[in-house]
Design a protein around this motif. Structure first.
Motif, short mmCIF file in Angstrom:
data_model
loop_
_atom_site.label_atom_id
_atom_site.label_comp_id
_atom_site.label_asym_id
_atom_site.label_seq_id
_atom_site.Cartn_x
_atom_site.Cartn_y
_atom_site.Cartn_z
N ARG A 12 -7.97 -20.01 -1.20
CA ARG A 12 -8.56 -20.17 -2.53
C ARG A 12 -9.37 -21.45 -2.61
N LYS A 13 -8.88 -22.50 -1.97
CA LYS A 13 -9.60 -23.77 -1.99
C LYS A 13 -10.93 -23.66 -1.23
N LYS A 14 -10.92 -22.97 -0.09
CA LYS A 14 -12.16 -22.76 0.67
C LYS A 14 -13.18 -21.99 -0.14
N LEU A 15 -12.71 -21.07 -0.94
CA LEU A 15 -13.61 -20.25 -1.76
C LEU A 15 -14.10 -20.99 -2.99
N GLY A 16 -13.44 -22.09 -3.36
CA GLY A 16 -13.77 -22.79 -4.60
C GLY A 16 -13.07 -22.18 -5.79
N LEU A 17 -11.98 -21.42 -5.54
CA LEU A 17 -11.17 -20.83 -6.61
C LEU A 17 -10.14 -21.87 -7.05
N CYS A 18 -10.37 -22.46 -8.20
CA CYS A 18 -9.50 -23.56 -8.62
C CYS A 18 -8.33 -23.10 -9.48
N ASN A 19 -8.32 -21.83 -9.89
CA ASN A 19 -7.21 -21.32 -10.68
C ASN A 19 -7.01 -19.85 -10.33
N ILE A 20 -6.08 -19.20 -10.99
CA ILE A 20 -5.86 -17.77 -10.72
C ILE A 20 -6.23 -16.94 -11.94
N LYS A 21 -7.36 -17.29 -12.54
CA LYS A 21 -7.88 -16.54 -13.68
C LYS A 21 -9.18 -15.83 -13.35
N SER A 22 -9.56 -15.84 -12.07
CA SER A 22 -10.88 -15.32 -11.69
C SER A 22 -10.77 -14.07 -10.85
N ALA A 23 -11.81 -13.24 -10.93
CA ALA A 23 -11.92 -12.05 -10.08
C ALA A 23 -12.76 -12.40 -8.85
N VAL A 24 -12.47 -11.74 -7.74
CA VAL A 24 -13.21 -11.95 -6.50
C VAL A 24 -13.72 -10.59 -6.00
N LYS A 25 -14.72 -10.64 -5.15
CA LYS A 25 -15.20 -9.45 -4.46
C LYS A 25 -14.53 -9.38 -3.09
N VAL A 26 -14.13 -8.19 -2.70
CA VAL A 26 -13.50 -8.00 -1.40
C VAL A 26 -14.28 -6.95 -0.62
N ASP A 27 -14.83 -7.34 0.54
CA ASP A 27 -15.53 -6.42 1.44
C ASP A 27 -14.66 -6.14 2.65
N ARG A 28 -14.77 -4.96 3.21
CA ARG A 28 -14.15 -4.79 4.52
C ARG A 28 -15.07 -5.42 5.55
N ASP A 29 -14.49 -6.04 6.57
CA ASP A 29 -15.25 -6.73 7.61
C ASP A 29 -15.75 -5.70 8.61
N THR A 30 -16.98 -5.24 8.41
CA THR A 30 -17.52 -4.18 9.26
C THR A 30 -17.72 -4.66 10.70
N GLY A 31 -17.97 -5.95 10.87
CA GLY A 31 -18.09 -6.48 12.23
C GLY A 31 -16.79 -6.37 13.00
N PHE A 32 -15.67 -6.67 12.31
CA PHE A 32 -14.36 -6.55 12.94
C PHE A 32 -14.05 -5.10 13.30
N ILE A 33 -14.33 -4.17 12.38
CA ILE A 33 -14.06 -2.76 12.64
C ILE A 33 -14.93 -2.24 13.78
N PHE A 34 -16.19 -2.69 13.83
CA PHE A 34 -17.08 -2.29 14.92
C PHE A 34 -16.54 -2.75 16.26
N LYS A 35 -16.11 -4.03 16.33
CA LYS A 35 -15.57 -4.54 17.60
C LYS A 35 -14.25 -3.86 17.95
N LYS A 36 -13.44 -3.56 16.93
CA LYS A 36 -12.15 -2.92 17.18
C LYS A 36 -12.33 -1.53 17.78
N SER A 37 -13.40 -0.87 17.40
CA SER A 37 -13.62 0.51 17.87
C SER A 37 -14.61 0.58 19.03
N ILE A 38 -14.92 -0.58 19.65
CA ILE A 38 -15.92 -0.59 20.72
C ILE A 38 -15.49 0.26 21.90
N ASN A 39 -14.16 0.30 22.16
CA ASN A 39 -13.69 1.12 23.28
C ASN A 39 -13.97 2.60 23.06
N GLU A 40 -14.05 3.00 21.77
CA GLU A 40 -14.36 4.39 21.47
C GLU A 40 -15.84 4.70 21.71
#
Length: 437
Positions: free
Chosen positions: A362-390
């Protein structure tokens, strides 16, 4: 993701501040010149304690604390305290952020703010993309900001709950009256506009003074737990509607809309991520930032419900990207299964709206409290590398099938390979794209 970052420097501190290399912007105006008088410890790490009179005067305003000696600044939240007229107290986080030294001159600066007092249900065709719609007259009031800022903040004056909106998710409707804003249900819930999930002591006292009808006061207060004022879980839909009506009668809707100062002339460069988003398929959801299990603190793991993981198209221990105000952090994800462990550290929240994020993330993001909404993306780079053997076998077979032709030239074979391999990879990753909502 690479972001450009600019500092601000005072061009005329008595009226406005300007931006280094961009001196045509006057988005902030001087509220007070103040003096540091001590440290505080606060759960909300960007808290600044100010005299009670100053707090009442500036309450609900988006405030920036500006260090006039080095040009550094930080967005803050005010809290009242017994101090002299020009004195303030700071947390360590704020002192570190603005690199404060004894004797530095500080100023409180007010961000330009639009206020919406009429909340209208969003059009159905704008819901999926999380659009926010404002009137043309209100847009004209922020014409400079709309052109030059990437992110904007919406927050509830009474509860402080916040969502962040990207510029390209703001729509203009010429038919809307000035002071009206269209929000979808999820946005209204995140902002506490349906019915606040928690009433702070100051707001509770304010309501008790405002509501003279004892029946209305009792009906509203019976919707919350007696000691900590959390919204009860077992309320009927009818009770929530009645309570919302009473709350809005005495606390008229008051949603503030301000540009995010850090996003001034901010440019995001996607690079390779744009390619992996294309092949794997991008998926994004908005969730409320909350604390994780106690056992997760210090780890690079976030927790969300299984249904949200399915919406994103991720499995346990896959990576997701948490985004807030243009900042982003990659971390692994686990299912939020134990509601009791989650509620030990959090305000009562529907777990399908929440994501548990450790404090250091939260500190890295600049989230100073727990009253805020965040956006969450799936890490497509990670999934691509994970499935490289396929991908290896299909790619080899594709290259082999091209090379069995003896007539084509080397140049033609190379061109066919360059065209065929991405197509094969795209087709082979269709199962990953189909995992998302």
């Amino acid at each position: 993701m690479i972001r450009t970052k600019v500092k601000i420097t005072a061009s005329d501190i008595s009226t406005t501040i300007a931006y280094k290399r961009h001196t045509d912007v006057s988005q902030l105006s001087l509220c007070e010149s103040v003096e540091y008088c001590g440290d505080i410890i606060s759960e909300t790490i960007n808290t600044v304690k100010v005299p009670h009179a100053m707090y009442c005067r500036l309450r609900g305003t988006d405030i920036i604390l500006y260090n006039r000696d080095n040009g550094l600044y930080v967005n803050i939240e005010l809290a009242p305290d017994k101090l002299q007229n020009d004195q303030i107290k700071l947390t360590k986080y704020i002192k570190d952020t603005i690199e404060f030294d004894e004797g530095d001159k500080l100023a409180l600066l007010a961000n330009k703010t639009l206020t919406f007092s009429r909340i209208i249900i969003q059009r159905i065709d704008n819901i999926k993309e999380d659009y926010v719609t404002i009137s043309n007259k209100d847009a004209c009031g922020l014409s400079v900001a709309l052109d030059k800022f990437t992110f904007f903040k919406l927050y509830n004056f009474y509860t402080g709950e916040t969502i962040i909106v990207k510029r390209n998710h703001i729509k203009i409707n010429n038919d809307l009256p000035q002071g009206a804003i269209q929000l979808n249900r999820k946005q209204r819930t995140f902002l506490g506009l349906e019915l606040p999930r928690y009433i702070e002591p100051r707001l509770r006292d304010e309501l008790m003074n405002k509501i003279t009808d004892s029946n209305k006061l009792n009906l509203l207060m019976n919707c919350y737990t007696e000691n900590d004022m959390f919204l009860k879980d077992d309320l009927t839909h009818e009770a929530k509607i009645q309570a919302k009506s009473i709350f809005n009668e005495y606390c008229k809707p008051h949603v503030c809309f301000v540009p995010i100062i850090e996003s001034f002339h901010q440019h995001n460069f996607q690079g390779i991520k744009a390619l992996t988003d294309f092949f794997v398929g991008k998926s994004t959801i908005s969730l409320l930032s909350r604390r994780p299990y106690d056992s997760d603190e210090g780890s690079d793991i976030v927790r969300m419900s299984l249904s949200n993981m399915n919406l994103l198209g991720v499995n346990e221990m896959d990576k997701v990207i948490i985004k807030y105000k243009g900042n982003s952090v990659k971390c692994r994800v686990l299912e939020l299964k134990d509601e009791n462990a989650f509620y030990e550290t959090n305000v009562k929240t529907n777990i399908n709206y929440a994501i548990g994020i450790p404090a250091h993330i939260r500190k890295k993001l600049g989230l100073c409290n727990i009253k805020s909404a965040v956006k969450v993306d799936r890490d497509t780079g990670f999934i691509f590398k994970k499935s490289i053997n396929e991908q290896i076998v299909p790619i080899i077979l594709t290259l082999f099938s091209i090379n069995i032709f003896q007539d084509p030239s080397v140049l033609l074979k190379t061109l066919l390979s360059v065209l065929a391999v991405p197509i094969v990879v795209y087709l082979n990753l269709s199962s990953k794209r189909n995992m998302r909502r």
